[in-house]
Design a protein around this motif. Structure first.
Motif, mmCIF file in Angstrom:
data_model
loop_
_atom_site.group_PDB
_atom_site.id
_atom_site.type_symbol
_atom_site.label_atom_id
_atom_site.label_comp_id
_atom_site.label_asym_id
_atom_site.label_seq_id
_atom_site.Cartn_x
_atom_site.Cartn_y
_atom_site.Cartn_z
ATOM 1 N N THR A 28 0.919 -1.269 0.045
ATOM 2 C CA THR A 28 0.133 0.000 0.131
ATOM 3 C C THR A 28 1.108 1.259 0.155
ATOM 4 O O THR A 28 0.436 2.077 -0.675
ATOM 5 N N GLU A 29 1.861 1.193 0.800
ATOM 6 C CA GLU A 29 2.700 2.243 1.040
ATOM 7 C C GLU A 29 3.537 2.620 -0.383
ATOM 8 O O GLU A 29 3.814 3.632 -0.989
ATOM 9 N N ALA A 32 1.307 3.970 -3.090
ATOM 10 C CA ALA A 32 1.319 5.832 -2.685
ATOM 11 C C ALA A 32 2.354 6.253 -3.141
ATOM 12 O O ALA A 32 2.323 7.302 -3.787
ATOM 13 N N ARG A 35 2.698 6.499 -7.173
ATOM 14 C CA ARG A 35 1.699 7.380 -7.569
ATOM 15 C C ARG A 35 1.814 8.852 -7.351
ATOM 16 O O ARG A 35 1.709 9.669 -7.945
ATOM 17 N N ALA A 36 2.285 9.109 -6.092
ATOM 18 C CA ALA A 36 2.760 10.441 -5.782
ATOM 19 C C ALA A 36 3.850 11.141 -6.563
ATOM 20 O O ALA A 36 3.832 12.261 -7.101
ATOM 21 N N ASP A 89 -2.607 -3.766 -6.248
ATOM 22 C CA ASP A 89 -2.482 -2.262 -6.583
ATOM 23 C C ASP A 89 -1.256 -1.908 -6.644
ATOM 24 O O ASP A 89 -0.851 -0.860 -7.434
ATOM 25 N N ALA A 93 -0.252 0.355 -10.005
ATOM 26 C CA ALA A 93 0.560 1.538 -9.628
ATOM 27 C C ALA A 93 1.727 1.727 -10.765
ATOM 28 O O ALA A 93 2.192 2.713 -11.271
#
Length: 150
Positions: A28-29, A32, A35-36, A89, A93
């Motif tokens: 998850t991290e 993120a 994507r950031a 996910d 990404a």
């Protein structure tokens, strides 16, 4: 994390389950972070470059989490129908930016696997001291230039 080993094992059935939980949170991290980094980039080449840097930075800053994700047995299914959503996910990404640079006639998922495998190799070999850390930027440039059809 300020918990004793007995407390941890009262919440999990064993080491393997703890590794799996760390891997899912790490996925998850990682998603993120990728994507950031890619959201702020302008254009396909910049997105791929930002993705590569974000991935390698994550691996360097979170070595234990990275190991839980890709080196240790957490009992998780990868690249299968029952793969947990956080792992799917994290791959998605990568695919979001890499799919657009796969090139004509190349399956975007397959290209993403090859690019990810290259990043994983760079991360793992650099951490093991087999590649000089001062050459990371040059390796990223070479990887983006040679693999991404931009």
């Amino acid at each position: 994390i300020e918990y004793s080993q007995p407390v941890l094992y009262s919440h999990f059935r064993g080491k393997r389950e703890i590794i799996g939980a760390v891997a899912l949170q790490g996925a998850t991290e990682l998603a993120a972070a990728v994507r950031a980094a890619t959201a702020a980039a302008n254009g396909p080449r910049a997105r791929v470059h930002s993705l590569a840097r974000a991935y390698l930075d994550f691996a360097e800053r979170h070595p234990a989490v990275y190991d839980a994700l890709f080196q240790l047995d957490g009992g998780l299914a990868y690249a299968q129908e029952d793969t947990p959503e956080p792992l799917k996910d994290a791959f998605a990404a990568l695919l979001e930016s890499l799919g657009e640079v796969a090139g004509d006639g190349v399956h975007p998922g397959l290209f993403t696997e090859v690019f990810w495998a290259s990043l994983h190799g760079l991360a793992t070999l650099t951490r093991a001291g087999r590649l000089l850390p001062e050459d990371v930027a040059q390796r990223v440039e070479l990887l983006v230039d040679r693999l991404a059809m931009i």
